[in-house]
Write a protein that holds these residues in place. Structure first.
Motif, short mmCIF file in Angstrom:
data_model
loop_
_atom_site.label_atom_id
_atom_site.label_comp_id
_atom_site.label_asym_id
_atom_site.label_seq_id
_atom_site.Cartn_x
_atom_site.Cartn_y
_atom_site.Cartn_z
N HIS A 1 -10.33 11.20 5.59
CA HIS A 1 -9.70 11.25 4.27
C HIS A 1 -8.74 12.43 4.24
CE1 HIS A 1 -11.78 14.81 2.63
NE2 HIS A 1 -12.89 14.39 3.21
N THR B 1 -0.63 3.92 -1.98
CA THR B 1 -2.08 4.01 -1.82
C THR B 1 -2.49 4.66 -0.53
OG1 THR B 1 -2.33 1.98 -3.08
CG2 THR B 1 -4.21 2.66 -1.75
N ASN B 2 -1.89 4.18 0.53
CA ASN B 2 -2.37 4.48 1.87
C ASN B 2 -1.52 5.56 2.52
OD1 ASN B 2 -2.57 3.52 5.02
ND2 ASN B 2 -4.44 3.19 3.88
N ASN C 1 -1.10 5.68 6.12
CA ASN C 1 -1.03 5.43 7.55
C ASN C 1 0.32 5.90 8.10
OD1 ASN C 1 1.00 3.40 7.83
ND2 ASN C 1 -0.44 1.74 7.50
N SER D 1 -8.16 -2.98 10.31
CA SER D 1 -7.75 -1.90 9.42
C SER D 1 -7.48 -2.38 8.00
CB SER D 1 -6.52 -1.19 9.97
OG SER D 1 -5.45 -2.09 10.12
N THR D 2 -6.91 -3.58 7.86
CA THR D 2 -6.62 -4.10 6.51
C THR D 2 -7.91 -4.35 5.75
OG1 THR D 2 -4.59 -5.14 7.32
CG2 THR D 2 -5.48 -5.95 5.23
N VAL E 1 -9.52 -0.95 4.67
CA VAL E 1 -8.92 -0.34 3.46
C VAL E 1 -9.37 -1.10 2.22
CG1 VAL E 1 -6.75 0.11 2.25
CG2 VAL E 1 -6.94 0.61 4.69
N ASN F 1 0.82 -1.22 0.00
CA ASN F 1 0.00 0.00 0.00
C ASN F 1 0.85 1.27 0.00
OD1 ASN F 1 -2.26 -1.58 0.07
ND2 ASN F 1 -2.73 -1.23 2.22
N THR G 1 -14.45 7.26 8.83
CA THR G 1 -13.00 7.29 8.89
C THR G 1 -12.56 8.71 8.54
OG1 THR G 1 -10.96 6.23 8.07
CG2 THR G 1 -12.71 6.57 6.47
#
Length: 522
Positions: free
Chosen positions: A421, A63-64, A66, A401-402, A405, A60, A419
């Motif tokens: 953004h 993408t992510n 975190n 969390s996985t 997502v 990710n 959540t």
């Protein structure tokens, strides 16, 4: 009561061990409390200890956002340009200058010649071409994929020159150039497994032990100057209270993911400073699957927006580290419009009126959130109570969390979800052509509207993100967002960084990627 699972038992044991260690290390706290304050002079040496609540998910990386991923990206990788935290004016980084021509369809970039990958290889224009193409590969799910794909070809007439050819001008091109990590073509295949992360940044990646830690060493050949620190050690501490205890005891110099209540307590602790990452705003929100029974009616969706007690959530959960909103734009955005942003103030009577006008029996709706996230567990409970007051029943559905997502990217939520953004702090068009919750072509809500799509495209295809034409485009875009109500914004909020006062020089990007290049311990 069911007995605790092995995972819960291990987590509890780890938390207890950290708390015990925190007590044992109390004598070290005083020794780690700086007497120099903000006037401390930089000095070389030392390893910064960082605590994060979430582990790395290597696949990710693009993408992510975190806390582990943004820590790794900030340490290891460079980008072509960098926005400061107050304007959308790009500043030089690996690209030193640029020029736009052909009505914004051609962009020529000049590169630094002293940038080296951690392998020792010098970065050239071919590497920039590769990094942009790599980001556009659908396998990475890069959120700015649509903008990356608008680049039809890349010329590399010299090792220090790159020419981008675009299908059409876009107002968020520099968002892309501020975002794409300049990855190494020779090792990029190792990113997805977490085996190697090779960039040109201030620190080199040494190792990753899943659910345990990551280690980094300074890049003495960094083009921006050798870092003061010898290295950075990132520890995964899933329990937010244990992380707060680790900051308080001095076991870590910086904690990412400390809860807002814990941060409030830490702010009063001698030797600890809590910083809001301003300029890197997040937006807390409720998403709605518009194909779910009941939620297919805009009046029901608008009723939900009116029912939310945003002021209470900001005050009680985020401890006033933010402000309520109806639209995603922070107050610094060129799209911010105070009048439009005031539409969905809490009005339970209005919510009930809209539900009555819809004439539909709204079935009980599931509300998904990350179950081990104390912030969103609290928010989910408030939302459940708020909607019950308006006459809508909600079932709380915690997920890991996985899985969360995966459901977000795959548009798989069966009803509501809550959540945060980001991306609204960038050029406004980036949010509505790129971010999973908002992308006009495909979003997590499964919302589509010709008018919304047209508004998003119009804002995107402008040559500039600011100016009168852009302002008019953003007003139409905001109107479509308010009327469609496929997301109900709660508030602009900030990630909090809890640091010991021995750590100095911390900086961050608009994506909350931490910059340790000038950090020192004193």
């Amino acid at each position: 009561m069911n007995p605790p699972s092995r995972r819960q038992a291990l987590k509890a044991a780890a938390a207890a061990a950290l708390l015990l260690a925190a007590t044992a290390c109390q004598s070290a706290v005083d020794a780690q409390t700086s007497s120099a304050g903000a006037s401390a002079a930089p000095k070389p040496g030392g390893v910064a200890e960082v605590g994060v609540t979430l582990d790395l998910v290597p696949a990710n990386l693009f993408t992510n956002s975190n806390v582990s991923i943004t820590t790794v990206v900030g340490l290891v990788y460079d980008t072509l340009v960098r926005y400061d935290r107050t304007t959308l004016e790009p500043k030089p980084r690996v690209a030193t200058e640029w020029a736009q021509s052909d009505g914004g369809k051609t962009v020529t970039l000049k590169l630094r010649t002293d940038v080296k990958y951690h392998s020792g290889r010098t970065l050239t224009s071919a590497d920039v071409k590769f990094a942009l193409a790599n980001y556009a590969d659908p396998k990475w799910n890069g959120q700015l994929l649509s903008t990356a794909k608008i680049i039809t070809s890349v010329d590399t007439p010299a090792a220090d020159q790159v020419v981008l050819h675009l299908e059409h001008p876009v107002s968020n091109l520099f968002d892309l150039l501020d975002t794409v990590p300049l990855v190494d073509s020779e090792t990029v295949a190792d990113i997805a497994t977490g085996k190697k992360f090779v960039g040109t940044g201030a620190f080199t990646f040494d190792s990753w032990r899943p659910n345990t830690d990551l280690t980094f060493s300074k890049n003495a050949d960094y083009w921006g100057g050798s870092p003061y620190l010898d290295g950075v050690h990132v520890r995964v501490i899933p329990d937010a209270q244990s992380l707060a205890a680790a900051v308080k005891s001095g076991q870590v110099h910086l904690g990412r993911g400390v809860g807002y209540r814990d941060a409030e307590s830490l702010a009063g602790t001698p030797g600890v400073k809590v910083t809001s990452l301003e300029g890197a705003e997040l937006q807390s929100y409720v998403g709605l699957n518009v194909t779910a029974p009941g939620l297919d009616d805009p009046k029901v969706r608008q009723a939900i927006a009116y029912a939310l007690d945003k002021e209470r959530i900001i005050k009680e959960v985020f401890r006033d580290k933010g402000y309520p909103i109806s639209l995603p734009w922070p107050r610094t955005s060129p799209a911010y419009d105070q009048e439009l942003d005031s539409r969905y103030r809490r009005d339970v009577a209005k919510a009930k009126q809209l539900l009555a006008e819809s004439g539909k029996q709204v079935p009980e709706i599931p509300l998904a959130y990350v179950g081990n996230d104390g912030v969103y567990t609290a928010i989910a409970q408030i939302i459940q109570n708020n909607l019950a007051e308006a006459g809508i029943k909600v079932t709380l559905t915690p997920v890991d969390s996985t899985q969360f997502v995966k459901q977000l990217i795959g548009a798989q939520f069966p009803g509501l979800w809550t959540t945060s953004h980001s991306w609204a702090q960038f050029s406004p068009s980036t949010l509505t052509v790129s971010a999973y919750p908002f992308n006009a072509r495909r979003n997590a809500s499964k919302f589509s509207s010709p008018a919304y799509t047209a508004a998003a495209e119009n804002a995107w295809k402008l040559a500039s993100a600011t100016g009168p034409e852009a302002t008019a485009a953003y007003k139409e875009l905001s109107t479509q967002l308010l009327d469609g109500a496929f997301l109900a914004e709660i508030g602009v909020v900030y990630e909090l960084a809890a640091t010991r006062d021995t750590l100095h020089g911390l900086d961050w990007s608009r994506r909350r990627e931490l910059d340790f290049s000038k950090v020192f311990l004193a």
